[in-house]
Design a protein around this motif. Sequence first.
Motif, PDB file in Angstrom:
ATOM      1  N   HIS A   1      38.415  15.383   2.690  1.00  0.00           N
ATOM      2  CA  HIS A   1      39.146  14.338   1.102  1.00  0.00           C
ATOM      3  C   HIS A   1      38.536  14.996  -0.114  1.00  0.00           C
ATOM      4  O   HIS A   1      38.993  14.747  -1.560  1.00  0.00           O
ATOM      5  CB  HIS A   1      38.512  12.731   1.191  1.00  0.00           C
TER       6      HIS A   1
ATOM      7  N   LEU B   1      33.783  17.615  13.948  1.00  0.00           N
ATOM      8  CA  LEU B   1      34.005  17.436  12.009  1.00  0.00           C
ATOM      9  C   LEU B   1      33.354  15.868  12.210  1.00  0.00           C
ATOM     10  O   LEU B   1      32.395  15.968  11.056  1.00  0.00           O
ATOM     11  CB  LEU B   1      35.357  16.540  11.994  1.00  0.00           C
TER      12      LEU B   1
ATOM     13  N   MET C   1      48.692  17.009  18.326  1.00  0.00           N
ATOM     14  CA  MET C   1      47.764  16.592  18.842  1.00  0.00           C
ATOM     15  C   MET C   1      48.167  17.677  20.843  1.00  0.00           C
ATOM     16  O   MET C   1      47.098  17.875  20.724  1.00  0.00           O
ATOM     17  CB  MET C   1      47.653  15.230  19.047  1.00  0.00           C
TER      18      MET C   1
ATOM     19  N   ARG D   1      53.177   9.580  12.030  1.00  0.00           N
ATOM     20  CA  ARG D   1      52.274   8.725  13.443  1.00  0.00           C
ATOM     21  C   ARG D   1      53.135   8.054  14.183  1.00  0.00           C
ATOM     22  O   ARG D   1      53.455   7.407  12.616  1.00  0.00           O
ATOM     23  CB  ARG D   1      50.510   8.882  12.594  1.00  0.00           C
TER      24      ARG D   1
END
Length: 319
Positions: A100, A259, A223, A155
């Motif tokens: 971000h 991450l 994914m 999504r």
Amino acid sequence: MDPHIDIDIDIDIDIDIDIDICSLPKENWQRDVHAVQLGGFWFMPESIKPILRVINNFKPLPTDVIVATFPKTGTTWLKSLLYSILNRSSKHNLAVQHPHNLVPFLEVQVFAESDEPLLLAAPSDEPRIFSTHIPCQLLAKTLDSSECKVVYLTRNPKDTLISMWHFVNKYKPDQSWSLDEATDSFCRGVGLYAPYYDHVIGYREQSLKRPENVMFVTFEEMMEDPRGYVKKLDDFLGCPFEDEDEVEEIVKNCSIEVLSNHDVKKSKESPSRIPLPYNAFFRKGKIGDHNNYLSDESIERIDTLTRERFHSLGFMYGI
Ligand code: PAP
């Protein structure tokens, strides 16, 4: 997914910059938390001015890349992927910075305070990468005015709802929000940047009208084949990889496991202008988590809506 979708929705709504926020329609999102409506979408009242600043002042450069999403559909993941694709040696930056910060939100960070964009990227940085949750219906003029590239990620509606419900209950624990209430708001189309369905449809339509400039991707497809999608994103952005190992490296560095395990991500620090810990944007990152939470009745309610709002238009997604 059927690419021959025929959608006709009202896009490109005119909005008066001097709008009186108190005059906007108001609706309960969570108990005691009201959202206000602008151009057919619901927002927190405090988001209205920054959103209008973006609509009126953001002039995308033809080289800009914009990550567009409905909240909780994988924004953080797509930010890290695009940042890595465009800045090939990004591993270190991803380890010490939040996605971000590397890819700031137009309405939350860049235009948070004034009509002048905050210089979050060096002026010479090209391409610049920004992100936004602003619906296409409100941003179409801005996006159409430029040859900038937009990647929209969506999504499954049920996983999106569950992700938001967890997020709200974890980070605003004073406002306990039951899943039934959250489901009801979702189905009524009230929530942050909601209705979800109109948000998705708006960008979907743009991607069909301007495929060179707007790419539409789903969390589930990405994914299932992250390597394939890194290459597709790469081709779309016009910087193809020559080395398969580079693709592999990016997929690994942007995985939720890698991450979320960097020290900085576990710290209590917040991304710039987002008063939440770094790790607030990482939870499970899986497909189908709604099956662990939603009742059969709620699933049926959402699926019925999905059939009405997507499938009837030929967009066979979301169930
Ligand atoms: P935002 O719109 O508020 O910025 P966003 O990043 O879109 O949030 O959504 C967070 C979701 O993405 C979380 O999903 P979950 O609640 O179902 O787990 C989060 O776990 C998931 N997410 C974050 N990073 C990744 C990643 N690298 N890979 C896959 N999913 C991720």
